[in-house]
Design a protein around this motif. Structure first.
Motif, PDB file in Angstrom:
ATOM      1  N   UNK A  12      36.806  30.485  46.511  1.00  0.00           N
ATOM      2  CA  UNK A  12      35.601  30.987  46.465  1.00  0.00           C
ATOM      3  C   UNK A  12      34.858  30.080  45.408  1.00  0.00           C
ATOM      4  N   UNK A  13      35.062  29.718  44.406  1.00  0.00           N
ATOM      5  CA  UNK A  13      34.420  29.156  43.360  1.00  0.00           C
ATOM      6  C   UNK A  13      34.325  27.644  43.926  1.00  0.00           C
ATOM      7  N   UNK A  17      30.400  26.164  44.577  1.00  0.00           N
ATOM      8  CA  UNK A  17      30.179  24.810  44.138  1.00  0.00           C
ATOM      9  C   UNK A  17      29.618  23.822  45.064  1.00  0.00           C
ATOM     10  N   UNK A  18      30.437  23.692  46.219  1.00  0.00           N
ATOM     11  CA  UNK A  18      29.829  22.772  47.309  1.00  0.00           C
ATOM     12  C   UNK A  18      28.499  23.062  47.769  1.00  0.00           C
ATOM     13  N   UNK A  19      28.031  24.683  48.025  1.00  0.00           N
ATOM     14  CA  UNK A  19      27.030  24.836  48.600  1.00  0.00           C
ATOM     15  C   UNK A  19      25.936  24.823  47.473  1.00  0.00           C
ATOM     16  N   UNK A  45      36.305  23.882  56.328  1.00  0.00           N
ATOM     17  CA  UNK A  45      37.515  24.202  56.439  1.00  0.00           C
ATOM     18  C   UNK A  45      37.948  25.442  55.900  1.00  0.00           C
ATOM     19  N   UNK A  46      37.337  26.420  55.505  1.00  0.00           N
ATOM     20  CA  UNK A  46      37.726  27.743  54.992  1.00  0.00           C
ATOM     21  C   UNK A  46      37.328  28.891  56.033  1.00  0.00           C
ATOM     22  N   UNK A  47      37.821  30.008  55.576  1.00  0.00           N
ATOM     23  CA  UNK A  47      37.780  31.149  56.322  1.00  0.00           C
ATOM     24  C   UNK A  47      36.247  31.486  56.446  1.00  0.00           C
ATOM     25  N   UNK A  48      35.762  32.174  57.478  1.00  0.00           N
ATOM     26  CA  UNK A  48      34.537  32.853  57.545  1.00  0.00           C
ATOM     27  C   UNK A  48      34.219  33.977  56.377  1.00  0.00           C
ATOM     28  N   UNK A  51      33.135  32.024  53.378  1.00  0.00           N
ATOM     29  CA  UNK A  51      31.700  31.288  53.376  1.00  0.00           C
ATOM     30  C   UNK A  51      30.851  32.606  52.956  1.00  0.00           C
ATOM     31  N   UNK A  52      31.050  33.793  53.648  1.00  0.00           N
ATOM     32  CA  UNK A  52      30.313  34.783  53.469  1.00  0.00           C
ATOM     33  C   UNK A  52      30.246  35.306  51.849  1.00  0.00           C
TER      34      UNK A  52
END
Length: 239
Positions: A12-13, A17-19, A45-48, A51-52
């Motif tokens: 998640x971190x 960081x990417x966003x 390439x990660x789960x929804x 992202x949420x």
């Protein structure tokens, strides 16, 4: 680029960081709508749910605004910018004008003393862009062009702390200008910034400071009037 899949909190971190990097790099500029959840799932390439969670975290920190039925938009370039935007969103216009005058006057004085040839070329190009935006009649394009020019003046001061502080106040100042300009550009709201750039080029520090100090107070008529006494209506603003 797909991310690795360590424990959930670390993942998640990584996504946060990417966003955040997309925002701070300018890839997602302020005011733009970010990709949809399915698009981000595919890109990272990660789960929804991950992202949420990341989007909600950045919204909580003031970088993103989640608008139901419309999408998620960038509203600030850093956590501090987001805090300032929320803190000063309803500030007295006179106080914002006074802050702008103090900051931009000091920056313009330093810019006249420290500007480089590269700075001058940037200021000339942004001055032209500002004029073109005005001629187009697009109020939002003009707001962007005007704030970008002022940001370049501050950057030409070569004071990193002042430049960072001004950048963090960027959306506060953009909102202030947007409200002052209104939805339609009118001759009454036009301000020529050629003298400011000329003073910086000439190394005229007092002249540059005086020019920059005065702009924030040349507002729509009535905008900076003190509040009317209770029971009385305030004067009407100009167009």
């Amino acid at each position: 680029m797909p991310l690795s899949h360590p424990r959930r909190s670390a993942l998640s971190e990584q996504v946060i960081a990417a966003l955040r990097n997309e925002i701070t790099s300018g890839e997602w500029p302020v005011g733009s709508r970010i990709p949809t959840e399915p698009e981000l799932v595919e890109q990272l390439g990660v789960a929804r749910n991950t992202i949420r969670e990341a989007v909600r975290a950045l919204a909580h920190n003031g970088l993103l605004d989640i608008r139901q039925g419309s999408g998620t938009y960038v509203v600030a370039t850093s956590e501090l910018a987001g805090v300032m935007h929320r803190r000063f969103a309803d500030a007295d216009p006179r106080h914002i004008a006074e802050l702008r005058s103090a900051l931009e006057s000091a920056a313009a004085q330093l810019a006249a003393e420290r500007r480089t040839e590269k700075d001058l070329k940037q200021l000339d190009a942004l001055l032209v862009r500002r004029e073109e935006a005005w001629a187009s009649g697009d109020a939002e394009a003009f707001v962007t062009a005007d704030t970008t020019l002022h940001m370049a003046v501050v950057a030409a001061s070569h004071n990193d702390v002042m430049t960072a502080m001004y950048a963090d106040l960027g959306e506060v100042l953009r909102d202030w200008l947007r409200a002052d300009v209104g939805e339609e550009l009118t001759p009454e709201s036009y301000m020529d910034h050629t003298r400011l750039v000329d003073a910086i080029r000439a190394g005229d520090a007092p002249g540059a400071a005086a020019e920059a100090a005065g702009y924030p107070f040349l507002c729509r008529p009535g905008r900076l009037d003190p509040p009317a006494p209770e029971g009385l209506s305030s004067p009407a603003s100009g167009g």
